[in-house]
Write a protein that holds these residues in place. Structure first.
Motif, PDB file in Angstrom:
ATOM      1  N   MET A  36       1.001  -1.177   0.088  1.00  0.00           N
ATOM      2  CA  MET A  36       0.152  -0.061  -0.080  1.00  0.00           C
ATOM      3  C   MET A  36       0.912   1.355   0.075  1.00  0.00           C
ATOM      4  O   MET A  36       1.828   1.205   0.987  1.00  0.00           O
ATOM      5  CB  MET A  36      -0.879  -0.137   1.294  1.00  0.00           C
ATOM      6  CG  MET A  36      -1.675   1.299   1.538  1.00  0.00           C
ATOM      7  SD  MET A  36      -2.812   1.169   2.865  1.00  0.00           S
ATOM      8  CE  MET A  36      -4.115   1.926   2.325  1.00  0.00           C
ATOM      9  N   VAL A  37       0.701   2.098  -0.822  1.00  0.00           N
ATOM     10  CA  VAL A  37       1.245   3.357  -1.206  1.00  0.00           C
ATOM     11  C   VAL A  37       0.854   4.392  -0.185  1.00  0.00           C
ATOM     12  O   VAL A  37      -0.501   4.590  -0.340  1.00  0.00           O
ATOM     13  CB  VAL A  37       1.532   3.574  -2.555  1.00  0.00           C
ATOM     14  CG1 VAL A  37       2.409   5.330  -2.647  1.00  0.00           C
ATOM     15  CG2 VAL A  37       1.963   2.731  -3.437  1.00  0.00           C
ATOM     16  N   PRO A  38       1.394   4.984   0.663  1.00  0.00           N
ATOM     17  CA  PRO A  38       0.728   6.115   1.420  1.00  0.00           C
ATOM     18  C   PRO A  38       0.405   7.234   0.370  1.00  0.00           C
ATOM     19  O   PRO A  38       0.985   7.787  -0.488  1.00  0.00           O
ATOM     20  CB  PRO A  38       1.679   6.658   2.357  1.00  0.00           C
ATOM     21  CG  PRO A  38       3.090   6.037   2.122  1.00  0.00           C
ATOM     22  CD  PRO A  38       2.863   4.779   1.268  1.00  0.00           C
ATOM     23  N   LEU A  39      -0.870   7.752   0.653  1.00  0.00           N
ATOM     24  CA  LEU A  39      -1.227   9.151  -0.245  1.00  0.00           C
ATOM     25  C   LEU A  39      -0.740  10.396   0.501  1.00  0.00           C
ATOM     26  O   LEU A  39      -0.618  10.625   1.626  1.00  0.00           O
ATOM     27  CB  LEU A  39      -2.604   8.939  -0.442  1.00  0.00           C
ATOM     28  CG  LEU A  39      -3.382   7.722  -1.180  1.00  0.00           C
ATOM     29  CD1 LEU A  39      -4.819   7.762  -0.895  1.00  0.00           C
ATOM     30  CD2 LEU A  39      -2.778   7.676  -2.395  1.00  0.00           C
ATOM     31  N   HIS A  40      -0.347  11.179  -0.341  1.00  0.00           N
ATOM     32  CA  HIS A  40       0.150  12.570  -0.143  1.00  0.00           C
ATOM     33  C   HIS A  40      -1.242  13.211  -0.390  1.00  0.00           C
ATOM     34  O   HIS A  40      -1.685  13.666  -1.402  1.00  0.00           O
ATOM     35  CB  HIS A  40       1.461  12.932  -0.853  1.00  0.00           C
ATOM     36  CG  HIS A  40       1.819  14.308  -0.262  1.00  0.00           C
ATOM     37  ND1 HIS A  40       1.512  15.476  -0.495  1.00  0.00           N
ATOM     38  CD2 HIS A  40       3.076  14.385   0.657  1.00  0.00           C
ATOM     39  CE1 HIS A  40       2.111  16.322   0.134  1.00  0.00           C
ATOM     40  NE2 HIS A  40       3.022  15.930   0.739  1.00  0.00           N
TER      41      HIS A  40
END
Length: 51
Positions: free
Chosen positions: A1-5
């Motif tokens: 899962m890629v953290p959202l900015h």
């Protein structure tokens, strides 16, 4: 899962972040300065260092 900015912080959010990050250290410094001044005025420095 890629953290959202979520983007850049609003200026108020930046200020709040700085206050929350450094505020406790500023308050601690003020308390230390006041306590040292109070000890110096009341002559309690002679009790220091006698452990």
């Amino acid at each position: 899962m890629v953290p959202l900015h979520l983007g850049a912080l609003h200026p108020i959010e930046q200020a709040l972040t700085v206050v929350l990050a450094f505020g406790p250290f500023v308050v601690l410094g003020i308390v230390v300065a006041v306590m040292r001044r109070r000890e110096a005025l009341h002559g309690h420095d002679e009790h220091r260092g006698q452990d």
